[in-house]
Design a protein around this motif. Sequence first.
Motif, mmCIF file in Angstrom:
data_model
loop_
_atom_site.group_PDB
_atom_site.id
_atom_site.type_symbol
_atom_site.label_atom_id
_atom_site.label_comp_id
_atom_site.label_asym_id
_atom_site.label_seq_id
_atom_site.Cartn_x
_atom_site.Cartn_y
_atom_site.Cartn_z
ATOM 1 N N THR A 1 -9.073 41.943 11.955
ATOM 2 C CA THR A 1 -10.085 43.000 12.560
ATOM 3 C C THR A 1 -11.576 42.701 12.019
ATOM 4 O OG1 THR A 1 -9.761 44.365 10.756
ATOM 5 C CG2 THR A 1 -8.150 44.531 12.734
ATOM 6 N N ASP A 2 -12.583 43.408 12.113
ATOM 7 C CA ASP A 2 -13.720 43.624 11.670
ATOM 8 C C ASP A 2 -13.535 43.257 10.079
ATOM 9 O OD1 ASP A 2 -14.652 43.607 14.022
ATOM 10 O OD2 ASP A 2 -15.113 45.910 13.926
ATOM 11 N N ASP A 3 -13.003 44.170 9.435
ATOM 12 C CA ASP A 3 -12.767 44.165 8.028
ATOM 13 C C ASP A 3 -11.562 43.319 7.412
ATOM 14 O OD1 ASP A 3 -15.125 45.739 7.950
ATOM 15 O OD2 ASP A 3 -14.098 47.278 8.582
ATOM 16 N N ASN A 4 -10.432 43.330 7.997
ATOM 17 C CA ASN A 4 -8.915 43.029 7.237
ATOM 18 C C ASN A 4 -8.579 41.871 8.278
ATOM 19 O OD1 ASN A 4 -9.514 46.264 7.489
ATOM 20 N ND2 ASN A 4 -8.453 45.391 5.557
ATOM 21 N N ILE A 5 -7.428 41.439 7.041
ATOM 22 C CA ILE A 5 -6.528 40.519 7.819
ATOM 23 C C ILE A 5 -5.161 40.819 7.743
ATOM 24 C CG2 ILE A 5 -5.654 37.872 7.823
ATOM 25 C CD1 ILE A 5 -8.362 37.303 6.540
ATOM 26 N N PHE A 6 -4.202 40.850 8.585
ATOM 27 C CA PHE A 6 -2.907 41.171 8.600
ATOM 28 C C PHE A 6 -1.879 40.175 8.632
ATOM 29 C CE2 PHE A 6 -5.499 45.049 9.718
ATOM 30 C CZ PHE A 6 -5.087 45.856 8.592
ATOM 31 N N ILE A 7 -1.004 39.645 7.811
ATOM 32 C CA ILE A 7 -0.148 38.554 7.862
ATOM 33 C C ILE A 7 1.212 39.080 7.584
ATOM 34 C CG2 ILE A 7 0.366 36.626 6.761
ATOM 35 C CD1 ILE A 7 -2.647 36.108 6.247
ATOM 36 N N VAL A 8 2.106 38.504 8.152
ATOM 37 C CA VAL A 8 3.589 38.307 7.955
ATOM 38 C C VAL A 8 3.905 37.005 6.975
ATOM 39 C CG1 VAL A 8 5.900 38.392 8.680
ATOM 40 C CG2 VAL A 8 4.229 40.079 9.689
ATOM 41 N N ASP A 9 4.176 37.046 5.945
ATOM 42 C CA ASP A 9 4.265 35.610 5.191
ATOM 43 C C ASP A 9 5.656 35.011 5.329
ATOM 44 O OD1 ASP A 9 6.026 36.911 3.254
ATOM 45 O OD2 ASP A 9 4.538 36.650 1.828
ATOM 46 N N GLN A 10 6.021 34.015 4.927
ATOM 47 C CA GLN A 10 7.204 33.373 5.158
ATOM 48 C C GLN A 10 8.346 33.873 4.586
ATOM 49 O OE1 GLN A 10 4.977 32.298 2.677
ATOM 50 N NE2 GLN A 10 5.564 30.305 1.810
ATOM 51 N N ASN A 11 8.403 35.061 3.681
ATOM 52 C CA ASN A 11 9.381 35.790 3.133
ATOM 53 C C ASN A 11 9.435 37.224 4.071
ATOM 54 O OD1 ASN A 11 10.318 33.870 1.082
ATOM 55 N ND2 ASN A 11 8.329 34.500 -0.095
ATOM 56 N N ASP A 12 8.577 37.130 4.769
ATOM 57 C CA ASP A 12 8.554 38.526 5.414
ATOM 58 C C ASP A 12 7.941 39.716 4.868
ATOM 59 O OD1 ASP A 12 9.558 37.596 7.911
ATOM 60 O OD2 ASP A 12 11.724 37.657 7.210
ATOM 61 N N SER A 13 7.092 39.447 3.748
ATOM 62 C CA SER A 13 6.001 40.612 3.183
ATOM 63 C C SER A 13 5.178 40.636 4.287
ATOM 64 C CB SER A 13 5.693 39.950 1.939
ATOM 65 O OG SER A 13 6.530 40.266 0.825
ATOM 66 N N PRO B 1 2.826 40.190 13.632
ATOM 67 C CA PRO B 1 2.204 41.313 13.919
ATOM 68 C C PRO B 1 1.470 41.523 15.036
ATOM 69 C CG PRO B 1 0.993 40.230 12.033
ATOM 70 C CD PRO B 1 1.962 39.350 12.497
ATOM 71 N N GLU B 2 1.313 42.692 15.418
ATOM 72 C CA GLU B 2 0.572 43.042 16.530
ATOM 73 C C GLU B 2 -0.294 44.577 16.310
ATOM 74 O OE1 GLU B 2 -2.171 42.706 18.450
ATOM 75 O OE2 GLU B 2 -0.870 41.271 20.044
ATOM 76 N N MET B 3 -1.432 44.749 16.547
ATOM 77 C CA MET B 3 -2.021 45.985 16.583
ATOM 78 C C MET B 3 -2.137 46.718 17.900
ATOM 79 S SD MET B 3 -6.111 46.651 15.032
ATOM 80 C CE MET B 3 -6.779 45.733 16.408
ATOM 81 N N VAL C 1 5.383 45.283 13.893
ATOM 82 C CA VAL C 1 6.369 44.130 14.022
ATOM 83 C C VAL C 1 7.777 44.249 14.519
ATOM 84 C CG1 VAL C 1 4.901 43.052 12.088
ATOM 85 C CG2 VAL C 1 6.876 44.385 11.609
ATOM 86 N N GLY C 2 8.432 43.296 14.782
ATOM 87 C CA GLY C 2 9.742 43.411 15.450
ATOM 88 C C GLY C 2 10.717 42.703 14.196
ATOM 89 N N ASP C 3 12.044 42.957 14.274
ATOM 90 C CA ASP C 3 12.864 42.028 13.356
ATOM 91 C C ASP C 3 14.131 41.511 14.018
ATOM 92 O OD1 ASP C 3 14.901 43.773 13.426
ATOM 93 O OD2 ASP C 3 14.269 44.702 11.438
#
Length: 390
Positions: free
Chosen positions: A290-302, A328-330, A337-339
């Motif tokens: 986004t304009d200010d942030n990055i959102f990530i799902v890492d390889q351990n699902d954090s 993830p999706e905004m 997020v789905g699982d």
Amino acid sequence: MQLRKTLLVGLVASVLLAGCLSEQDTVAMSPLPKVENQFNPRVVWDKSVGNGIGHYYSRLSPAWQGSTVYVADRYGVVKALDIDSGKELWAINLSKKTGFLSSNLPVLLSGGLTVFDDRLYVGTEKAKVIALNTENGKVEWESTVAGEALSRPVVESGLVLIHTGNGLLQALKETDGSIVWSVNMDAPPLSVRGESAPAVAYGAAVVGGDNGRISAVLLSQGELIWQKRISQVTGSTEIDRLNDVDMTPVISDNVIYAIAYNGNLVAMDMRSGQIIWKRDLGSVNDMVVTDDNIFIVDQNDSILSLRKSDGVTLWTQSDLLHRHLTAPEMYNGYLVVGDSEGYLHWLNMADGKFVAQHKVDGSGLLSRPVVASDKLMVQAKDGTVYLYTR
């Protein structure tokens, strides 16, 4: 074609890792967190599309344009559906139309659908790229590429870009599918299954490679502008040494954001490829910027939120570890997020706390949710497509 071994990120890596650990240390899926829903998303419609992907690792995902959504299964069924009602507008079985059934083998679609103007593009594991007419599903052209077409097709400047499973970035002419140029990304013999789809800006395609590098390629000629490694090979096992960049880089304000498996999250200068900052994080999933942030799902699902300017962690949500989350999706101001058990999780983007959770489909979710106009589209592993609204 070059012979390569590929690994499925979540399932295979977990099994191999578990075999190296003692019984009490075996990686286990986190239990489903208890969430008090602040709202209940409404299902507008759901439709079955063929047989989905089954138990196979595939990033096949829907696409949309205007009032139509386009969906497919791995075995060649493609459908166009009305976005408001789910009514089927047309359907085609590409295994029959493209002649693959002559050898009793399905077409094996892969990498996701891409719609651009009046054509729908999809690649196959059998090294084909197919262009369909969006009005009726008619096959406009079919082209053979250098290897499995594992990335989502990207259309830009009259070219259809495909990153193949044996490490080539190829540009096909949008009008007839003829190959214009090819660039070798120097793929290693062992890699995570999947390929980075290129991001395009300023006349260049920016793509991740299985060798841990980000490359910028001139669109008009297919010439390499620069290449930069963002992940160093480390560790004593083959799993530890995987350093693929399988996600689609994100370009924002002349800065490239990318992440490698077992590697780093980096911000890079678009012109030179020089690293502005980096963080010790790994993933194969696409990210939200986004304009200010990055959102990530890492390889351990954090799930992490990081400050865009310097990569500092703002919050971490670790209650979904090893649940094999989607990218993830905004949507509607929330992170979704789905699982692998078929749940959708909705998070507050400011603090990472859960605001809603609901079961979508027992077959599980693997592909990233897709925002379609003001709705959210999810495709389950069994091929069922669900359209949600707040």
